[in-house]
Scaffold this motif. Structure first.
Motif: not given
Length: 357
Positions: A173-175, A229-232, A240-241
């Motif tokens: 997710n970070e990338d 939300l993705l980095l939570h 995620d999807d």
């Protein structure tokens, strides 16, 4: 082997369960909105080709190729949604990481170049040419293409196509977010440029700038939401999807409803002369005043800083009149009609004889 969810066939791979899972219908709902977006985008593209001959304003016609490319990008976003509904594997991984940023960069670049020409039109300046607008849009988006290609090639190490599925969730997710830094820059720059379209005297073009401003405002809100939300980390990986595919569909419909639809409404609008500066404005007489001479009358230009002319003041040169104008002058000659006068006859003293006789 676990039985497939309700709505999916027994021979279907588990990778595609989200497309038909009735127990968890988020995938079905998103693919329905994505399919509707694909149909709507194609309809707008065909309408654009049909209406191109009915556009009266040449400056609106210059933006059409860029808007057509924009619709191609929106069409790609809706199609990419299916790559996020399908589970991450060796095929969907590179597709996600490459196309997500590339397609958004293309859309935001088209909006950015549109703001460039609007910023000129709203100030009465000559707009960018058709090829310049299209070239700038493709040029801005090309930067993200290079970044995405480098990342995907380096990450996959040319052979390991399953590296994205094997990557830890946090790093994945970070990338994904770090890969989109240039797209975030395009978003911010486009939003700032859309504000500049409100500063000008030709208000007819400000409505186009308002379309881009509202589009960017909603897009920024969507991006802030899905990145947060993705980095939570407390959220489960299964979300995620869902988060990414929802962001694609939502932003795609924002592009269609907030930008494309209002632009189509104004597409065939008749050209308004008040949206353009008057040509040869310096040659056009303004603040004209009538002054009367003795035999003729001329239109003299009244200076703003001067007061009303005093009687007897000399006239000056006025445009659209002869260089030599009659002036009021006092008459110095007597033009009265002479009358007959009686004179004495030279024969009054004549007596009929000569002197001395």
């Amino acid at each position: 082997m676990a039985s497939p969810p309700t709505g999916c066939g027994t021979n279907l791979s588990s990778t595609y369960y989200n497309l038909c899972d009735m127990d968890s219908p988020w995938g079905i709902v998103l693919e329905a909105f994505a399919a509707a977006g694909v149909v709507t985008s194609v309809a707008f593209m065909l309408s654009l080709l049909v209406l191109i001959c009915k556009i009266q304003d040449s400056n609106r016609r210059k933006v059409l190729p860029t808007q057509f490319v924009f619709l191609l990008g929106v069409l790609g976003l809706f199609g990419l949604t299916f790559a996020f509904i399908i589970k991450l594997n060796e095929r969907t991984g590179p597709t996600r990481f490459f196309l997500f940023g590339v397609l958004f960069a293309l859309c935001f670049s088209c909006l950015l170049t549109h703001t460039f020409t609007l910023a000129k039109l709203v100030r009465g300046k000559k707009p960018l040419s058709l090829l310049t607008i299209l070239g700038l849009a493709l040029g801005f988006s090309l930067v993200q293409d290079i970044i995405a290609i480098d990342y995907v090639v380096i990450t996959m190490n040319r052979t390991n196509t399953n590296v994205f599925a094997e990557m830890p969730r946090t790093q994945l997710n970070e990338d994904f977010v770090m890969l989109l830094i240039y797209v975030l820059f395009l978003m911010a720059f486009t939003f700032i440029m859309s504000l500049s379209t409100f500063c000008g005297s030709f208000t007819g073009w400000k409505r186009h700038g308002a379309h881009i401003f509202v589009t960017m405002l909603f897009s920024i809100a969507i991006w802030v939401a899905w990145i947060t939300l993705l980095l939570h980390e407390p959220l489960k990986p299964i979300w995620d999807d869902t988060i990414l595919s929802t962001a694609l569909v939502a932003n795609g419909w924002v592009f269609l409803l907030m930008y494309i639809l209002p632009e189509f409404i104004l597409l065939t609008k008749q050209r308004n002369p008040r949206d353009y500066p008057v040509e040869d404005n310096l040659c056009k007489p303004q603040f004209m005043k009538q002054s009367y001479g003795m035999e003729n009358r001329a239109y003299l230009q009244e200076e703003i800083t001067q007061g009303p002319e005093s009687p007897g003041s000399s006239t000056h040169y006025a445009p659209y009149s002869t260089h030599f104008q009659l002036q009021n002058r006092d008459s110095q000659k007597d033009f009265s009609i002479p009358r007959p006068k009686t004179r004495s006859s030279p024969y009054d003293d004549y007596g009929g004889r000569k002197d001395g006789n």
